[in-house]
Design a protein around this motif. Structure first.
Motif, PDB file in Angstrom:
ATOM      1  N   ARG A  65       0.824  -1.207   0.000  1.00 32.10           N
ATOM      2  CA  ARG A  65       0.000   0.000   0.000  1.00 32.10           C
ATOM      3  C   ARG A  65       0.860   1.261   0.000  1.00 32.10           C
ATOM      4  NH1 ARG A  65      -2.955  -2.534   4.273  1.00 32.10           N
ATOM      5  NH2 ARG A  65      -4.753  -3.667   3.414  1.00 32.10           N
ATOM      6  N   GLY A  66       0.331   2.282  -0.680  1.00 25.51           N
ATOM      7  CA  GLY A  66       1.012   3.569  -0.706  1.00 25.51           C
ATOM      8  C   GLY A  66       1.933   3.685  -1.909  1.00 25.51           C
ATOM      9  N   ALA A  67       2.536   4.858  -2.051  1.00 23.99           N
ATOM     10  CA  ALA A  67       3.523   5.137  -3.099  1.00 23.99           C
ATOM     11  C   ALA A  67       2.967   4.835  -4.494  1.00 23.99           C
ATOM     12  CB  ALA A  67       4.809   4.360  -2.856  1.00 23.99           C
ATOM     13  N   GLY A  68       1.670   5.009  -4.662  1.00 23.95           N
ATOM     14  CA  GLY A  68       1.081   4.867  -5.987  1.00 23.95           C
ATOM     15  C   GLY A  68       0.838   3.456  -6.446  1.00 23.95           C
ATOM     16  N   VAL A  69       0.937   2.479  -5.557  1.00 22.25           N
ATOM     17  CA  VAL A  69       0.679   1.090  -5.942  1.00 22.25           C
ATOM     18  C   VAL A  69      -0.827   0.879  -6.070  1.00 22.25           C
ATOM     19  CG1 VAL A  69       0.950  -1.325  -5.314  1.00 22.25           C
ATOM     20  CG2 VAL A  69       2.787   0.300  -4.813  1.00 22.25           C
ATOM     21  N   ARG A  70      -1.233   0.306  -7.179  1.00 22.51           N
ATOM     22  CA  ARG A  70      -2.642   0.006  -7.440  1.00 22.51           C
ATOM     23  C   ARG A  70      -2.851  -1.495  -7.207  1.00 22.51           C
ATOM     24  NH1 ARG A  70      -0.309   2.934 -11.239  1.00 22.51           N
ATOM     25  NH2 ARG A  70      -0.174   1.245 -12.780  1.00 22.51           N
TER      26      ARG A  70
END
Length: 387
Positions: A35-40
């Protein structure tokens, strides 16, 4: 702080994700890392909701990305004599013991670490992670995810399946059809056995036919010298029938498989076996007109047969070294499904060796995990540069 591959692997091994059981706790942990840092992140669940595939992406949403593919399920430990707790990672003499360490949670752990590393800076080409369920029982679970991805534009270009190859580049494996022959006879009292049709006898005749077809393939079938067994194989693994000694059984089931080299069409092999089944049954129709041998499909997956000059092989040579050896492996993977259904250039490359898998005291060496980490670190650099 990015956890080490060893730390991640310890958490993954602690999850007893035997095929057909839930892997949701493992996916929850994976998502907590991603999760986070632009992870989809997306999940594609089994119809009963007990387990799921996970698809994660980072970087631009355009074409040209690389998929790291791994399965989360493991084989059972029942009946195996382990010297350590199979669900507690144990380090000894440079080896990491635990169920799934080689097949293939070692790679999954390294891929999760690589995703965390990729999230620390921009990527010019996207990175994807595909985690599946129920691979060990015929590559069943991944199909729902692949079907959904096939409906989307701009699929990723390359796929690295991280099954254990000793960090060598595997360009191929045989396809597989898992089948069941249901032999139907006519029951009767064993004291009057000749007046009945013993389904076990039908089954024995069918196994004889399987053996004859195998002999023919070994002599006259297509050959690929890159395999230890260079021709297609037919194997009967289980035979069930009968309920009591004094009853002539009316049904016998035989589970068998076809593993084919790319040059052989498994449907042609199966057609020959169906003809054999009909011939065996027809020989009894004068007395037993309902005698038959029905062949059902249980599962299957396509083979993988990538060219040594394929784009994914070129990529792996850049990040492993130009002298990285290629081979073809005896075991099956989900690679053929990614290649054939999504058009991805696909190869298999991961830490450890399959001859350590599915056994008590399964292990992967720390050296193999380190080499996998180094490969994936170089992959992240490639994606940052857009090479």
């Amino acid at each position: 702080m990015i956890p080490s591959t060893l730390e991640i692997l310890a958490r993954l091994v602690a999850e007893p994700t035997v095929s057909r059981t839930s892997n949701l706790s493992l996916l929850d942990y994976a998502e907590s890392l991603l999760r986070g840092a632009g992870v989809r992140i997306e999940r594609f669940a089994h119809p009963d909701g007990s387990r799921a595939n996970l698809w994660a992406s980072i970087g631009s949403e355009g074409p040209g990305g690389v998929v790291l593919s791994g399965h989360t399920d493991v084989v059972p430990v029942d009946g195996q004599a382990w010297s350590t707790d199979p669900y507690l990672l144990c380090e000894r003499d440079g080896r990491l013991y635990g169920r799934g360490t080689a097949d293939m949670k070692g790679f999954v752990a390294a891929a999760l670490r690589a995703f965390r590393l990729a999230a620390t800076g921009p990527l010019r080409r996207p990175l994807h992670l595909a985690l599946s369920y129920d691979e060990e029982i015929g590559c069943l679970g991944v199909r729902g995810m692949i079907d959904a991805l096939a409906q989307r534009p701009d699929p990723p270009a390359l796929c690295i399946v991280g099954e254990p190859t000793g960090m060598r580049i595997a360009t191929g494996h045989k396809g597989k059809l898992a089948l069941r022959a249901c032999c139907h006879g006519q029951e009767g009292h064993s004291a009057l056995a000749p007046n009945a049709l013993n389904a076990l006898h039908l089954g024995a005749a069918f196994i004889t036919a399987l053996h004859a077809r195998q002999d023919e393939l070994s002599v006259n079938g297509a050959r690929d010298p890159d395999y230890d067994i260079p021709y297609s194989t037919i194997h009967a693994g289980m035979m069930h029938g009968g309920t009591a000694l004094n009853i002539v059984p009316n049904r016998c089931d035989i589970d068998f498989e076809i593993r084919n080299v790319a040059e052989d069409d498994p449907e042609n092999i199966l057609a020959g076996l169906k003809a054999d089944a009909r011939s065996i049954a027809v020989a009894h129709h004068n007395r037993f007109p309902k005698a038959c041998i029905e062949i059902e499909r249980v599962s299957g997956y396509p083979g993988l047969n990538s060219d040594r000059g394929a784009p994914v092989v070129q990529l792996l040579r850049r990040i492993l070294g130009d002298d990285a050896p290629t081979l073809k492996v005896a075991f099956g993977t989900e690679g053929g499904l990614f290649e054939q259904s999504l058009g991805m250039s696909t190869a298999v490359c991961g830490p450890g060796f399959m001859d350590q898998g599915h056994k008590p005291d399964e292990f992967v060496s720390i050296d193999q995990l380190s080499r996998c980490d180094a490969m994936l670190e170089r992959l992240v650099v490639e994606l940052r540069q857009g090479a």
